[in-house]
Design a protein around this motif. Structure first.
Motif: not given
Lengths: 405, 160
Positions: B140-159
């Motif tokens: 679950l910790t790893q899943v949370a890390q993935e969530q964070q990484a996706l959120a960072d990526l989303a900020r990059g493309v303006g989601a």
């Protein structure tokens, strides 16, 4: 005393029987993606359906006509056939969605894929309709359907920001995914203002032998029952907004719905969702099946009544049997129930004008409703609903393409 | 009543005739719009859509894992949902791989996240199957890390 009982039963039926797969799914998707911003769509849908249901009940109580019967008589057989072809096709898809909803509930409970349940669910529905009476189908499932009030309890337990919920009653555009916002709004309206609900309600009034003195009872049941029912849909949206939106969960698959009440009720939450989905969809599936059979039998002038033994109305019984088989086949071949639901709700919205326009004629024709013709206010509301229905019909297909996501 | 029906039918026929040309133009417009929509996908929009789908399933995995740890959901349901998640994530990876409208670097990143989430869902699925939740908090910790990484990526493309 009898009328008081019927009043209470009518309200319970409207509340317990309000939720079905379309309203659950569209409200959950709306809440999960746009928070409380689509509360207005649920309220608008509830208001429209309350007006139309009241009028279909009034028509049946005063004239003794169901809607298909009156349409054939007033507009001729050709218009009736056109309406039958359009509505039967769309309603069959809705039936597939409802059967799919029951199967998904069973999949959640057992882990066995939904397709495998299709024929068993079809058999269960057929047995209840074949052996039971109108009261068993309508009241039985609606009383069990009161379990859907768990969404209201869930919304209260989760302490939503009520001011923001209330603010959602006024339409505002989101800052993102506007096409999807409108697509879900249209789907919510399509799920609420289903022609099948009005047709079934008018057939039910005839089955229950309502007469002119039921006009006030009908008005109260339609207003109060649909009002409370709408609140349950709002509650689904609110719970989804509180549980799914902060986590970023969109409802892409039915299985995600199993988690919607976990924050409110822990382990009970899962089983409440399963029970709600099972009962609400089973009830709606049987109502849709009967409505399809009513629509055919009433239009062609066959014997029809869920209260008569099947041998006395063989064509009516054969018709609902055939529709159950067709609806179950849609699920058995593995069509994704979520996609089928969203698609059928949007198509329902597109077909609304052909079902609603006749109301304006019937409800102002004293040959049908005697002295109970529409007031100017009711006519304004029906014209507004027809206007809305035309807008929905025009925008649904482009939104399906661009906003269905 | 009969003459009223006749009048109504005549009105409908007249309206149908005058409206036919307009209806044809509207249908043509819809078809053209659909075709142009299908042919020219906005790269940012498609990237955002794929990101939303991946983030949604990552959050679902996290919530499901927590619920299973607390015994709030039955194992059969958890197993089935994890199966759906894996299937969707594999399909998403395939869709992203085949998409020419997503820039190459974003495509590689998205495929990587989809595959990682698929692996994590597989790990959770094994734990649910064996009924042993020992490693679940770590997954679950790893899943949370993935969530964070996706959120960072989303900020990059303006989601959002």
């Amino acid at each position: 005393m009898k009328k008081m009982m019927e009043l209470a039963l009518g309200i319970v039926t409207s509340v317990g029987g309000f939720l079905e797969i379309g309203s659950i799914t569209t409200a959950a998707q709306g809440g999960a993606i746009f928070g409380f911003k689509l509360v207005w769509a649920v309220l608008l849908g509830g208001l429209c359906v309350a007006f139309l249901v009241e009028q279909s009940g009034r028509l049946a109580a005063v004239s003794g006509h169901t809607i298909p019967d009156a349409i054939r008589e007033r507009f001729g057989f050709n218009y009736y056939l056109f309406l039958l072809a359009v509505l039967a096709l769309v309603t069959l898809l809705v039936l597939g969605s409802e059967i799919g909803g029951v199967c998904v509930a069973l999949e959640m409970a057992t882990g066995v894929r939904f397709q495998w349940w299709a024929l068993a669910v079809a058999l269960l529905m057929w047995l209840i309709i074949w052996k039971g009476t109108f009261s068993v189908v309508e009241y039985g499932t609606s009383i069990l359907g009161l379990v859907t009030l768990c969404f209201v309890a869930g919304a209260v337990v989760l302490h939503p920001p009520w001011k923001q919920v209330a603010a959602g009653a006024v339409p505002t555009l989101p800052s993102h995914d506007r096409l999807r916002y409108w697509f879900i709004a249209v789907s919510i309206l399509g799920a609420s203002v289903s022609p099948y609900l009005m047709f079934f309600y008018s057939a039910g009034a005839v089955e229950d032998e309502w007469k002119e003195d039921y006009v006030a009872v009908n008005r109260f049941i339609a207003g109060t029952g649909m009002g409370f029912g709408t609140l349950i849909s709002v509650a689904v949206l609110v719970v989804a907004a509180l549980v799914f939106l902060p986590r970023g969960i969109q409802v892409d698959h039915y299985s995600q719905l199993g988690l919607i009440l976990r924050d409110a009720f822990g382990a009970w939450g899962f089983w409440l969702v399963v029970a709600s989905l099972f009962v609400a969809c089973l009830g709606a599936a049987m109502e849709v099946t009967l409505e399809l059979a009513y629509m055919v039998a009433q239009g062609f002038g066959w014997n029809w009544s869920e209260n008569q033994p099947p041998k006395e109305e063989a064509r009516f019984s054969l018709t609902y049997t055939a529709f159950i088989v067709l609806g179950a086949l849609l699920v058995a071949v593995g069509i994704d129930p979520l996609r089928l639901t969203i698609f059928s709700m949007a198509l329902t919205a597109a077909t609304l004008p052909v079902a609603i326009v006749p109301f304006l004629f019937f409800m102002n024709d004293s040959d049908y409703v005697g002295e109970h013709t529409n007031s100017w206010f009711s006519n304004v509301v029906v014209v507004a609903i027809i206007g809305l229905a035309f807008v929905l019909a025009v925008v649904t297909i482009p939104l399906e393409i661009f906003g269905g996501g | 009543m009969a003459s009223e029906q006749h009048d109504t039918a005549r009105v409908y026929r007249g309206a149908a005739r005058t409206g036919r040309g307009r209806a044809r133009r509207v249908v043509t417009l819809f078809v053209l719009l659909s075709l142009s929509g299908a042919c020219a996908q906005d790269p940012r929009k498609q990237t955002r859509q794929e990101l939303q789908t991946l983030s949604s399933w990552a959050a679902t995995l996290h919530l499901l894992g927590e619920a299973w740890l607390e015994r709030s959901v039955p194992s059969r349901y958890a197993q089935q949902t994890l199966h759906e998640a894996r299937q969707t994530l594999q399909e998403e990876a395939q869709t992203i791989r085949q998409s020419s409208s997503i820039p190459a670097d974003a495509r590689a990143a998205l495929i990587g996240h989809a595959q990682q989430l698929d692996r994590l869902a597989g790990g959770l699925s094994e734990e649910v199957q064996t009924g042993d939740p020992t490693d679940t908090p770590q997954v679950l910790t790893q899943v949370a890390q993935e969530q964070q990484a996706l959120a960072d990526l989303a900020r990059g493309v303006g989601a959002r």
